[in-house]
Design a protein around this motif. Structure first.
Motif, PDB file in Angstrom:
ATOM      1  N   THR A  31       9.555   8.906  -2.176  1.00 48.55           N
ATOM      2  CA  THR A  31       8.430   9.838  -2.022  1.00 48.55           C
ATOM      3  C   THR A  31       7.563   9.868  -3.270  1.00 48.55           C
ATOM      4  OG1 THR A  31       9.678  11.223  -0.476  1.00 48.55           O
ATOM      5  CG2 THR A  31       7.798  12.237  -1.586  1.00 48.55           C
ATOM      6  N   LEU A  34       5.274   6.861  -3.574  1.00 47.97           N
ATOM      7  CA  LEU A  34       4.077   6.920  -2.738  1.00 47.97           C
ATOM      8  C   LEU A  34       3.065   7.943  -3.270  1.00 47.97           C
ATOM      9  CD1 LEU A  34       5.425   6.571   0.918  1.00 47.97           C
ATOM     10  CD2 LEU A  34       4.615   4.816  -0.663  1.00 47.97           C
ATOM     11  N   TYR A  90      14.481   1.901   6.836  1.00 44.60           N
ATOM     12  CA  TYR A  90      13.088   2.350   6.904  1.00 44.60           C
ATOM     13  C   TYR A  90      12.381   2.186   5.567  1.00 44.60           C
ATOM     14  CZ  TYR A  90       8.905   5.054   7.583  1.00 44.60           C
ATOM     15  OH  TYR A  90       7.588   5.425   7.636  1.00 44.60           O
ATOM     16  N   SER A  94       9.062  -0.006   4.733  1.00 43.20           N
ATOM     17  CA  SER A  94       7.876   0.518   4.043  1.00 43.20           C
ATOM     18  C   SER A  94       7.505  -0.374   2.858  1.00 43.20           C
ATOM     19  CB  SER A  94       8.129   1.947   3.558  1.00 43.20           C
ATOM     20  OG  SER A  94       8.390   2.811   4.633  1.00 43.20           O
ATOM     21  N   LYS A  97       5.848  -3.515   4.146  1.00 42.55           N
ATOM     22  CA  LYS A  97       4.500  -3.181   4.609  1.00 42.55           C
ATOM     23  C   LYS A  97       3.541  -3.041   3.425  1.00 42.55           C
ATOM     24  CE  LYS A  97       1.987   0.321   7.288  1.00 42.55           C
ATOM     25  NZ  LYS A  97       2.101   1.608   8.024  1.00 42.55           N
ATOM     26  N   LEU A  98       3.986  -2.389   2.358  1.00 43.77           N
ATOM     27  CA  LEU A  98       3.151  -2.246   1.161  1.00 43.77           C
ATOM     28  C   LEU A  98       2.817  -3.612   0.566  1.00 43.77           C
ATOM     29  CD1 LEU A  98       4.461   0.784  -0.947  1.00 43.77           C
ATOM     30  CD2 LEU A  98       2.178   0.473   0.019  1.00 43.77           C
ATOM     31  N   LYS A 111      -6.986   1.126   3.938  1.00 45.63           N
ATOM     32  CA  LYS A 111      -6.198   2.302   4.306  1.00 45.63           C
ATOM     33  C   LYS A 111      -5.283   2.718   3.163  1.00 45.63           C
ATOM     34  CE  LYS A 111      -3.106   4.007   7.942  1.00 45.63           C
ATOM     35  NZ  LYS A 111      -2.064   4.508   7.037  1.00 45.63           N
ATOM     36  N   ILE A 113      -2.496   5.877   1.455  1.00 37.81           N
ATOM     37  CA  ILE A 113      -1.271   6.558   1.866  1.00 37.81           C
ATOM     38  C   ILE A 113      -1.655   7.839   2.583  1.00 37.81           C
ATOM     39  CG2 ILE A 113       0.899   7.550   1.092  1.00 37.81           C
ATOM     40  CD1 ILE A 113       0.661   4.557   0.603  1.00 37.81           C
ATOM     41  N   ARG A 116       1.087  11.203   7.254  1.00 40.55           N
ATOM     42  CA  ARG A 116       2.146  10.746   8.153  1.00 40.55           C
ATOM     43  C   ARG A 116       3.102   9.798   7.450  1.00 40.55           C
ATOM     44  NH1 ARG A 116       0.370   8.060  13.721  1.00 40.55           N
ATOM     45  NH2 ARG A 116      -0.512  10.158  13.935  1.00 40.55           N
ATOM     46  N   ASP A 117       2.544   8.885   6.642  1.00 41.01           N
ATOM     47  CA  ASP A 117       3.388   7.945   5.895  1.00 41.01           C
ATOM     48  C   ASP A 117       4.330   8.701   4.956  1.00 41.01           C
ATOM     49  OD1 ASP A 117       2.009   5.698   7.002  1.00 41.01           O
ATOM     50  OD2 ASP A 117       0.400   6.013   5.548  1.00 41.01           O
ATOM     51  N   THR A 120       7.091  10.759   6.804  1.00 42.70           N
ATOM     52  CA  THR A 120       8.191   9.966   7.357  1.00 42.70           C
ATOM     53  C   THR A 120       9.133   9.488   6.265  1.00 42.70           C
ATOM     54  OG1 THR A 120       6.714   9.211   9.120  1.00 42.70           O
ATOM     55  CG2 THR A 120       8.766   8.004   8.828  1.00 42.70           C
ATOM     56  N   VAL A 121       8.573   9.007   5.148  1.00 40.64           N
ATOM     57  CA  VAL A 121       9.413   8.546   4.045  1.00 40.64           C
ATOM     58  C   VAL A 121      10.223   9.704   3.473  1.00 40.64           C
ATOM     59  CG1 VAL A 121       9.350   7.668   1.677  1.00 40.64           C
ATOM     60  CG2 VAL A 121       8.011   6.549   3.442  1.00 40.64           C
TER      61      VAL A 121
END
Length: 206
Positions: A31, A34, A90, A94, A97-98, A111, A113, A116-117, A120-121
């Motif tokens: 967290t 991000l 998960y 992530s 994806k990053l 796009k 952060i 929602r991202d 979820t994390v």
């Protein structure tokens, strides 16, 4: 499997609980990574709404873990490791994806952060497991004890989350910050993958 609570570990009460919560929240994790990344890309003002997503994610996750552990201790002792494995998968996803979206980072219209991202994390953050098992009192302690723990947790989470965003936003103080966004994304991706790997290692070691 029984876990000790801070009521057993800490005779100094609320002060020790607060220090423990602050120390864990300040520790780098999925967290916070991000939040730092969002601050470095969008600045403080645009990233502040993410704090609400983190707060809600933690409150739900901790509450679910508290209930889940109370039930799992009696009927499914294998369930907590399975949940941690899902969280590791998960977080790894992530990270990938990053890394894959890093070349577009910093470009116009790219796009960032989103709430929602982050939600979820945070929902799958292993720190929630620690808070539920060590910091927060068991459900049998009653609603008053749980409410006190939630209030202390919330009072510390808000400024610490803002601190992580501010540290990320400091990157924007340099003129070359935007062109370096792909590098920041890749570093964040490696950090997230490291967290996922550490969870997997812990599970395998047991």
């Amino acid at each position: 499997m029984a876990f000790p609570s801070l009521s057993e570990l800490a005779p100094h009460g609320t002060t020790f609980v607060a220090l423990t919560i602050a120390a864990v929240l300040l520790t780098p994790g999925p967290t916070n990574t991000l939040l730092f990344l969002a601050g470095s890309r969008d600045g403080i003002r645009r990233s502040l709404p993410l704090i609400a997503a983190e707060w809600v994610g933690y409150l739900i996750s901790i509450g679910v873990w508290c209930v889940f552990l109370a039930l799992a201790a009696a009927v499914a002792p294998w369930a907590p490791p399975v949940a941690r494995a899902c969280a590791a998968v998960y977080i790894a996803w992530s990270a990938i994806k990053l890394w894959r979206t890093a070349p577009q980072a910093g470009a116009a219209g790219s796009k960032g952060i989103g709430p929602r991202d982050l939600f979820t994390v945070t929902l799958l953050n292993p720190k929630a497991f620690f808070f539920a098992t060590v910091v927060f009192p068991p459900l049998a302690a009653g609603p008053a004890a749980l409410l006190e723990a939630y209030l202390i947790f919330s009072a510390l989470l808000l400024p610490i989350a803002a601190l992580w965003i501010s540290m990320g936003a400091a990157v924007l103080a340099y003129p070359s910050a935007t062109p370096r966004q792909p590098m920041v994304h890749r570093i964040a991706s490696v950090v997230l993958m490291g967290f996922s790997g550490s969870i997997c290692y812990t599970l395998l070691a047991r």
